[in-house]
Motif scaffolding. Structure first.
Motif, PDB file in Angstrom:
ATOM      1  N   TRP A 146      -0.976  13.114  -6.633  1.00 49.69           N
ATOM      2  CA  TRP A 146      -0.641  11.764  -7.046  1.00 49.69           C
ATOM      3  C   TRP A 146      -1.843  11.165  -7.737  1.00 49.69           C
ATOM      4  CZ3 TRP A 146      -1.656  13.241  -2.092  1.00 49.69           C
ATOM      5  CH2 TRP A 146      -2.673  12.578  -1.410  1.00 49.69           C
ATOM      6  N   ASN A 147      -1.618  10.090  -8.429  1.00 47.19           N
ATOM      7  CA  ASN A 147      -2.698   9.366  -9.101  1.00 47.19           C
ATOM      8  C   ASN A 147      -2.994   8.089  -8.336  1.00 47.19           C
ATOM      9  OD1 ASN A 147      -2.881  11.224 -11.157  1.00 47.19           O
ATOM     10  ND2 ASN A 147      -1.560  10.093 -12.530  1.00 47.19           N
ATOM     11  N   VAL A 148      -4.264   7.729  -8.261  1.00 48.99           N
ATOM     12  CA  VAL A 148      -4.679   6.448  -7.719  1.00 48.99           C
ATOM     13  C   VAL A 148      -5.299   5.678  -8.873  1.00 48.99           C
ATOM     14  CG1 VAL A 148      -6.155   5.251  -6.067  1.00 48.99           C
ATOM     15  CG2 VAL A 148      -5.056   7.406  -5.420  1.00 48.99           C
ATOM     16  N   VAL A 149      -4.754   4.490  -9.126  1.00 51.19           N
ATOM     17  CA  VAL A 149      -5.146   3.707 -10.292  1.00 51.19           C
ATOM     18  C   VAL A 149      -5.541   2.300  -9.858  1.00 51.19           C
ATOM     19  CG1 VAL A 149      -4.329   2.786 -12.502  1.00 51.19           C
ATOM     20  CG2 VAL A 149      -3.523   5.021 -11.714  1.00 51.19           C
ATOM     21  N   LEU A 170      -3.114   1.255  -6.952  1.00 51.07           N
ATOM     22  CA  LEU A 170      -1.789   1.854  -6.977  1.00 51.07           C
ATOM     23  C   LEU A 170      -1.837   3.353  -6.711  1.00 51.07           C
ATOM     24  CD1 LEU A 170      -0.579   0.225 -10.322  1.00 51.07           C
ATOM     25  CD2 LEU A 170      -0.343  -0.697  -8.000  1.00 51.07           C
ATOM     26  N   ALA A 171      -0.956   3.826  -5.863  1.00 49.06           N
ATOM     27  CA  ALA A 171      -0.718   5.257  -5.684  1.00 49.06           C
ATOM     28  C   ALA A 171       0.572   5.549  -6.449  1.00 49.06           C
ATOM     29  CB  ALA A 171      -0.566   5.605  -4.213  1.00 49.06           C
ATOM     30  N   ILE A 172       0.488   6.465  -7.401  1.00 49.17           N
ATOM     31  CA  ILE A 172       1.637   6.774  -8.255  1.00 49.17           C
ATOM     32  C   ILE A 172       2.035   8.230  -8.032  1.00 49.17           C
ATOM     33  CG2 ILE A 172       2.508   6.839 -10.618  1.00 49.17           C
ATOM     34  CD1 ILE A 172       0.408   4.703 -11.319  1.00 49.17           C
ATOM     35  N   HIS A 173       3.264   8.425  -7.520  1.00 52.90           N
ATOM     36  CA  HIS A 173       3.788   9.752  -7.180  1.00 52.90           C
ATOM     37  C   HIS A 173       5.020  10.059  -8.014  1.00 52.90           C
ATOM     38  CE1 HIS A 173       1.694  10.173  -3.193  1.00 52.90           C
ATOM     39  NE2 HIS A 173       1.619   8.860  -3.338  1.00 52.90           N
ATOM     40  N   ARG A 174       5.142  11.291  -8.460  1.00 50.05           N
ATOM     41  CA  ARG A 174       6.377  11.735  -9.117  1.00 50.05           C
ATOM     42  C   ARG A 174       7.494  11.709  -8.077  1.00 50.05           C
ATOM     43  NH1 ARG A 174       8.895  16.658  -9.691  1.00 50.05           N
ATOM     44  NH2 ARG A 174       7.188  17.707  -8.611  1.00 50.05           N
ATOM     45  N   VAL A 175       8.665  11.216  -8.453  1.00 49.35           N
ATOM     46  CA  VAL A 175       9.811  11.158  -7.534  1.00 49.35           C
ATOM     47  C   VAL A 175      10.262  12.573  -7.202  1.00 49.35           C
ATOM     48  CG1 VAL A 175      12.224  10.451  -7.259  1.00 49.35           C
ATOM     49  CG2 VAL A 175      10.599   8.921  -8.387  1.00 49.35           C
ATOM     50  N   LEU A 176      10.377  12.850  -5.909  1.00 50.50           N
ATOM     51  CA  LEU A 176      10.920  14.114  -5.432  1.00 50.50           C
ATOM     52  C   LEU A 176      12.260  13.831  -4.757  1.00 50.50           C
ATOM     53  CD1 LEU A 176       7.659  15.632  -3.876  1.00 50.50           C
ATOM     54  CD2 LEU A 176       8.646  16.080  -6.124  1.00 50.50           C
ATOM     55  N   LEU A 214       3.728   8.480   0.645  1.00 46.18           N
ATOM     56  CA  LEU A 214       3.184   7.716  -0.480  1.00 46.18           C
ATOM     57  C   LEU A 214       1.765   7.252  -0.213  1.00 46.18           C
ATOM     58  CD1 LEU A 214       6.163   5.434  -1.566  1.00 46.18           C
ATOM     59  CD2 LEU A 214       5.526   7.701  -2.414  1.00 46.18           C
ATOM     60  N   SER A 215       1.449   6.998   1.062  1.00 45.51           N
ATOM     61  CA  SER A 215       0.134   6.465   1.380  1.00 45.51           C
ATOM     62  C   SER A 215      -0.105   6.553   2.882  1.00 45.51           C
ATOM     63  CB  SER A 215       0.035   4.997   0.926  1.00 45.51           C
ATOM     64  OG  SER A 215      -1.282   4.520   1.037  1.00 45.51           O
ATOM     65  N   THR A 216      -1.351   6.288   3.263  1.00 48.00           N
ATOM     66  CA  THR A 216      -1.703   6.157   4.668  1.00 48.00           C
ATOM     67  C   THR A 216      -2.508   4.881   4.826  1.00 48.00           C
ATOM     68  OG1 THR A 216      -3.868   7.246   4.619  1.00 48.00           O
ATOM     69  CG2 THR A 216      -1.930   8.678   4.821  1.00 48.00           C
ATOM     70  N   SER A 217      -2.723   4.494   6.059  1.00 46.22           N
ATOM     71  CA  SER A 217      -3.502   3.284   6.325  1.00 46.22           C
ATOM     72  C   SER A 217      -5.003   3.572   6.390  1.00 46.22           C
ATOM     73  CB  SER A 217      -3.053   2.655   7.645  1.00 46.22           C
ATOM     74  OG  SER A 217      -3.227   3.570   8.708  1.00 46.22           O
ATOM     75  N   ARG A 218      -5.406   4.799   6.161  1.00 42.71           N
ATOM     76  CA  ARG A 218      -6.805   5.185   6.340  1.00 42.71           C
ATOM     77  C   ARG A 218      -7.722   4.742   5.203  1.00 42.71           C
ATOM     78  NH1 ARG A 218     -11.399   5.548   6.967  1.00 42.71           N
ATOM     79  NH2 ARG A 218     -12.623   7.341   7.558  1.00 42.71           N
ATOM     80  N   THR A 262      -1.093   4.746  10.099  1.00 46.43           N
ATOM     81  CA  THR A 262       0.276   4.630   9.602  1.00 46.43           C
ATOM     82  C   THR A 262       0.491   5.475   8.355  1.00 46.43           C
ATOM     83  OG1 THR A 262       0.456   2.394  10.506  1.00 46.43           O
ATOM     84  CG2 THR A 262       2.035   2.998   8.796  1.00 46.43           C
ATOM     85  N   LEU A 263       1.617   6.173   8.333  1.00 46.32           N
ATOM     86  CA  LEU A 263       2.076   6.899   7.147  1.00 46.32           C
ATOM     87  C   LEU A 263       3.147   6.050   6.474  1.00 46.32           C
ATOM     88  CD1 LEU A 263       2.684  10.407   8.765  1.00 46.32           C
ATOM     89  CD2 LEU A 263       0.738   9.766   7.336  1.00 46.32           C
ATOM     90  N   ALA A 264       3.003   5.830   5.170  1.00 46.32           N
ATOM     91  CA  ALA A 264       4.052   5.166   4.392  1.00 46.32           C
ATOM     92  C   ALA A 264       4.824   6.271   3.682  1.00 46.32           C
ATOM     93  CB  ALA A 264       3.441   4.197   3.387  1.00 46.32           C
TER      94      ALA A 264
END
Length: 168
Positions: free
Chosen positions: A3-6, A63-69, A75-79, A113-115
């Protein structure tokens, strides 16, 4: 998964609408992407081609940008603002078992937390390890699964899903 982080920044003293064209990020224009905003822990939705954001004066969004699967995906974590880059290790999907699993490293004691994006047709059936599982909340398409960690050590987690009849 990749994924990309922007980071998107408004350096001005007034609000701005900022356009983020995916092609300039090296992403495919015709592909659909899921966007999660780390600071606000907010799922912004599914986008194709570009994303437009309203930024308050002198503010930013990560922003975390993920290709739709076509299946549930983290999509993200709280870490960390890198949305899992420093803590997710070996996330895997098992289609036969409808199982999303992984290992989280570099975690600290407390809530973690996992999103997870959950497309139509799936629902969470079980989260483990049960000894640290605190609960889950679901808002449209986004599942937040929280674990309460007691120790500063890596842990393996599993999210088992079931199919929902009549949704596709």
């Amino acid at each position: 998964e990749e994924w990309n982080v922007v980071g998107v920044f408004n350096w001005e003293s007034y609000s701005q609408r900022i356009n983020v064209p995916f092609e300039k990020l090296g992403l495919l224009r015709n592909e659909k992407y899921l966007v999660y905003e780390s600071w606000g822990e907010d799922f912004l939705g599914e986008f194709q081609g570009a994303l437009e954001l309203e930024l308050q004066p002198t503010s930013s969004k990560i922003l975390a940008i993920h290709r739709v699967l076509p299946r549930p995906q983290v999509l993200s974590t709280s870490r960390h603002i890198t949305s899992g880059a420093v803590d997710l290790d070996g996330v895997e999907w098992n289609e036969k078992k409808l199982l999303l699993s992984g290992r989280s490293v570099n975690v600290t004691p407390g809530n973690y937390t996992l999103a997870v994006w959950v497309p139509r047709g799936y629902k969470l059936a079980k989260a483990s390890p049960a000894s640290v599982y605190q609960g889950a909340t679901m808002i449209p398409s986004l599942l937040r699964v929280t674990f309460r960690l007691k120790y500063l050590k890596p842990f393996n987690w599993k999210l088992e899903f079931s199919r929902v009849e009549g949704q596709a």
